[in-house]
Design a protein around this motif. Structure first.
Motif, PDB file in Angstrom:
ATOM      1  N   ALA A   1       0.855  -1.201   0.000  1.00 21.28           N
ATOM      2  CA  ALA A   1       0.000   0.000   0.000  1.00 21.28           C
ATOM      3  C   ALA A   1       0.885   1.242   0.000  1.00 21.28           C
ATOM      4  O   ALA A   1       1.950   1.251   0.622  1.00 21.28           O
ATOM      5  CB  ALA A   1      -0.906   0.005   1.235  1.00 21.28           C
ATOM      6  N   THR A   2       0.444   2.278  -0.688  1.00 23.00           N
ATOM      7  CA  THR A   2       1.296   3.466  -0.812  1.00 23.00           C
ATOM      8  C   THR A   2       0.862   4.625   0.095  1.00 23.00           C
ATOM      9  O   THR A   2       1.514   5.661   0.125  1.00 23.00           O
ATOM     10  CB  THR A   2       1.336   3.950  -2.276  1.00 23.00           C
ATOM     11  OG1 THR A   2      -0.006   4.080  -2.756  1.00 23.00           O
ATOM     12  CG2 THR A   2       2.098   2.969  -3.140  1.00 23.00           C
ATOM     13  N   TRP A   3      -0.225   4.453   0.811  1.00 17.45           N
ATOM     14  CA  TRP A   3      -0.661   5.484   1.773  1.00 17.45           C
ATOM     15  C   TRP A   3      -1.367   4.776   2.923  1.00 17.45           C
ATOM     16  O   TRP A   3      -2.354   4.053   2.709  1.00 17.45           O
ATOM     17  CB  TRP A   3      -1.606   6.471   1.088  1.00 17.45           C
ATOM     18  CG  TRP A   3      -1.893   7.726   1.869  1.00 17.45           C
ATOM     19  CD1 TRP A   3      -1.278   8.941   1.737  1.00 17.45           C
ATOM     20  CD2 TRP A   3      -2.878   7.894   2.909  1.00 17.45           C
ATOM     21  NE1 TRP A   3      -1.821   9.840   2.630  1.00 17.45           N
ATOM     22  CE2 TRP A   3      -2.799   9.228   3.355  1.00 17.45           C
ATOM     23  CE3 TRP A   3      -3.808   7.047   3.507  1.00 17.45           C
ATOM     24  CZ2 TRP A   3      -3.615   9.742   4.354  1.00 17.45           C
ATOM     25  CZ3 TRP A   3      -4.620   7.554   4.518  1.00 17.45           C
ATOM     26  CH2 TRP A   3      -4.519   8.895   4.915  1.00 17.45           C
ATOM     27  N   ILE A   4      -0.861   4.966   4.122  1.00 15.01           N
ATOM     28  CA  ILE A   4      -1.421   4.279   5.299  1.00 15.01           C
ATOM     29  C   ILE A   4      -1.505   5.286   6.446  1.00 15.01           C
ATOM     30  O   ILE A   4      -0.523   5.972   6.746  1.00 15.01           O
ATOM     31  CB  ILE A   4      -0.516   3.099   5.739  1.00 15.01           C
ATOM     32  CG1 ILE A   4      -0.266   2.125   4.587  1.00 15.01           C
ATOM     33  CG2 ILE A   4      -1.124   2.355   6.929  1.00 15.01           C
ATOM     34  CD1 ILE A   4       0.895   1.168   4.813  1.00 15.01           C
ATOM     35  N   ALA A   5      -2.660   5.336   7.066  1.00 17.81           N
ATOM     36  CA  ALA A   5      -2.812   6.234   8.224  1.00 17.81           C
ATOM     37  C   ALA A   5      -3.796   5.626   9.201  1.00 17.81           C
ATOM     38  O   ALA A   5      -4.585   4.740   8.848  1.00 17.81           O
ATOM     39  CB  ALA A   5      -3.307   7.611   7.785  1.00 17.81           C
ATOM     40  N   ARG A   6      -3.716   6.103  10.443  1.00 21.43           N
ATOM     41  CA  ARG A   6      -4.694   5.681  11.447  1.00 21.43           C
ATOM     42  C   ARG A   6      -5.386   6.915  12.019  1.00 21.43           C
ATOM     43  O   ARG A   6      -4.725   7.889  12.391  1.00 21.43           O
ATOM     44  CB  ARG A   6      -4.035   4.881  12.570  1.00 21.43           C
ATOM     45  CG  ARG A   6      -5.079   4.216  13.491  1.00 21.43           C
ATOM     46  CD  ARG A   6      -4.451   3.475  14.668  1.00 21.43           C
ATOM     47  NE  ARG A   6      -3.680   2.331  14.230  1.00 21.43           N
ATOM     48  CZ  ARG A   6      -2.450   2.069  14.669  1.00 21.43           C
ATOM     49  NH1 ARG A   6      -1.873   2.871  15.538  1.00 21.43           N
ATOM     50  NH2 ARG A   6      -1.810   1.012  14.238  1.00 21.43           N
ATOM     51  N   GLY A   7      -6.710   6.861  12.036  1.00 17.84           N
ATOM     52  CA  GLY A   7      -7.498   7.953  12.605  1.00 17.84           C
ATOM     53  C   GLY A   7      -8.356   7.437  13.744  1.00 17.84           C
ATOM     54  O   GLY A   7      -8.353   6.245  14.051  1.00 17.84           O
TER      55      GLY A   7
END
Lengths: 175, 278
Positions: free
Chosen positions: B172-178
């Motif tokens: 994956a090229t974009w990973i974030a946690r919200g």
């Protein structure tokens, strides 16, 4: 009073953009809660939240009226200058429960109204623009009347601190 | 991040459908719905240019509540459906919504390959560490010692699935946690995810008030990632492995070629028919 402002608001147009968002968000959230309570058959609280949504709509219309003639700046949802994660007068979704009582809903509304008033009061105290200070002080005074109305409402309901009634149909079902 | 030059024509509430959510009051998913509608309004995306795809579960009801194209699909297959749609209609902004069970258990294999393929789509996973719709069983992200379900009276005894680590390893090229308790930051992350060219995973901690009431404590437990070096996969891997599961923010972002089938026929229908003529 907790600090509700992350930065000072320095123009009347910017202040009105904040006020409009605060009122619109609050009304929307009450409407969402009212609909949700209806889905879960808590009709008394649903009706109360609908009333609060209606009041929110009225306040939003008043701010809109006040903003006539101003070009309000567009502010990204995360760039509003309140220090809390959401607009200060919006009830927090996680504070709702399908079995919440009318008194608990009123306490929630009172809590939010106090935050709204305090937000305006802090803008009035901190802005360097006299026009912002004046407008914010007026709105803080108006919010104070809402706070007093809600306090009177809570008193009329003779609310006492009670926990939720027992859930006769609890979510954990035997498997 | 690019902000619109003028006030968006549609407000967030304009993206809400007439269908009222049946989620439990207090559910974290309400904040995800709010973030999604605000993100769409911020980006000024026309409703007919957006498609929301989901699988099965409480969180997978999201497409019904947003006034755009939507497809409530089969359990665990949302990413496969979305990939098909993006192949056929690369012009659409494709968002996928689901939960931890739908995405990481039933749809686990699709998750890996969606990360690897790097199609231009945004996957929002609302993680509450439980199967809520079926009344509270352990999911792949449930802690091994959670004993509150009669299906796992002694806990699962298994280590949790690590969504960010798996996504990074799979490409994956974009990973974030919200976190649903911080809707404004969640909106900012979602806008960034949609704007990212390639596959973006937005892992959202979204408490289940009904079956995991203890998750109310998440508000006190979340914290930002300590460092912000997000372009380096090695640093991202280190960040993920040092993580307590409650760190929030962008984990990794990199620009790699987006995979998009060309949709150019290599043969005519008539030629294909000729091939199969007996």
């Amino acid at each position: 009073m907790s600090n509700l402002l992350s930065q000072d608001i320095e123009s009347l147009a910017e202040f009105l953009a904040h006020a409009l968002e605060l009122e619109v968000e609050s009304a929307e959230r009450y409407r969402e809660l009212a609909d949700n309570m209806r889905v879960h058959n808590n009709l008394e609280v649903s009706e109360l939240f609908h009333k609060l949504a209606h009041y929110g709509d009225t306040h939003a219309a008043e701010v809109e009226q006040r903003a006539v003639g101003f070009e309000l700046p567009y502010i990204s949802p995360w760039d509003f200058k309140w220090s809390c994660p959401e607009a200060p007068e919006s009830p927090c979704m996680e504070d709702a429960h399908y079995m919440m009582t009318k008194c608990q809903a009123l306490e929630l509304a009172l809590h939010n109204e106090i935050r709204g008033r305090d937000f305006y009061a802090q803008v009035a105290n901190r802005s360097s623009d006299p026009a912002v200070r004046e407008a914010a002080a007026e709105m803080a005074a108006e919010e104070d009347t809402h706070v007093n109305m809600l306090r009177a409402w809570v008193a009329r309901e003779a609310c006492v601190a009670v926990s939720r009634p027992p859930d006769l149909d609890p979510p954990h079902m035997p498997e | 991040m690019n902000a619109p030059a003028t006030t968006p024509a549609l407000r967030a509430k304009d993206y809400k459908s007439d269908i009222k959510p049946i989620w439990c009051p207090g559910c974290g998913h309400f904040a995800v719905l709010a973030a999604a509608t605000k993100a769409l309004a911020h980006l000024g995306l026309p409703k007919e240019q957006v498609a929301l795809i989901s699988g099965i579960g409480c969180s997978s009801r999201l497409p019904a509540y947003i006034d755009s194209y939507g497809f409530h699909g089969v359990h665990g297959r949302a990413l496969a459906v979305a990939a098909g749609l993006k192949t056929a209609r690369p012009d659409l902004t494709v968002l996928i919504a689901g939960g931890d069970g739908d995405g990481f258990s039933i749809g686990g294999n699709h998750f890996l390959h969606a990360c690897r393929r790097n199609m231009d789509m945004t996957y929002i996973v609302m993680d509450n560490e439980v199967y809520g719709m079926t009344k509270g069983q352990a999911s792949p992200t449930t802690a091994p010692e959670w004993t509150h379900s009669k299906m796992t009276p002694h806990g699962t005894g298994m280590r949790r699935f690590q969504p960010a680590a798996m996504a990074l390893a799979a490409g994956a090229t974009w990973i974030a946690r919200g976190f649903s308790g911080d809707p404004s930051e969640l909106t900012r992350l979602l806008v960034e995810a949609i704007q990212h060219p390639g596959f973006s995973l937005l892992h959202v901690l979204s408490p289940c008030q009904t079956f995991r009431p203890e998750q109310k404590q998440w508000k006190e437990q979340v914290h930002p990632f300590a460092d912000s070096n997000t372009g380096d996969p090695v640093a991202a891997a280190q960040r993920i492995h040092a993580d307590d599961g409650m760190a929030l923010g962008l984990i990794y972002a990199n620009h790699l070629p987006v995979w998009q089938p060309r949709n150019q026929a290599t043969s005519s229908i008539a030629a294909l028919e000729e091939e199969f003529r007996v």
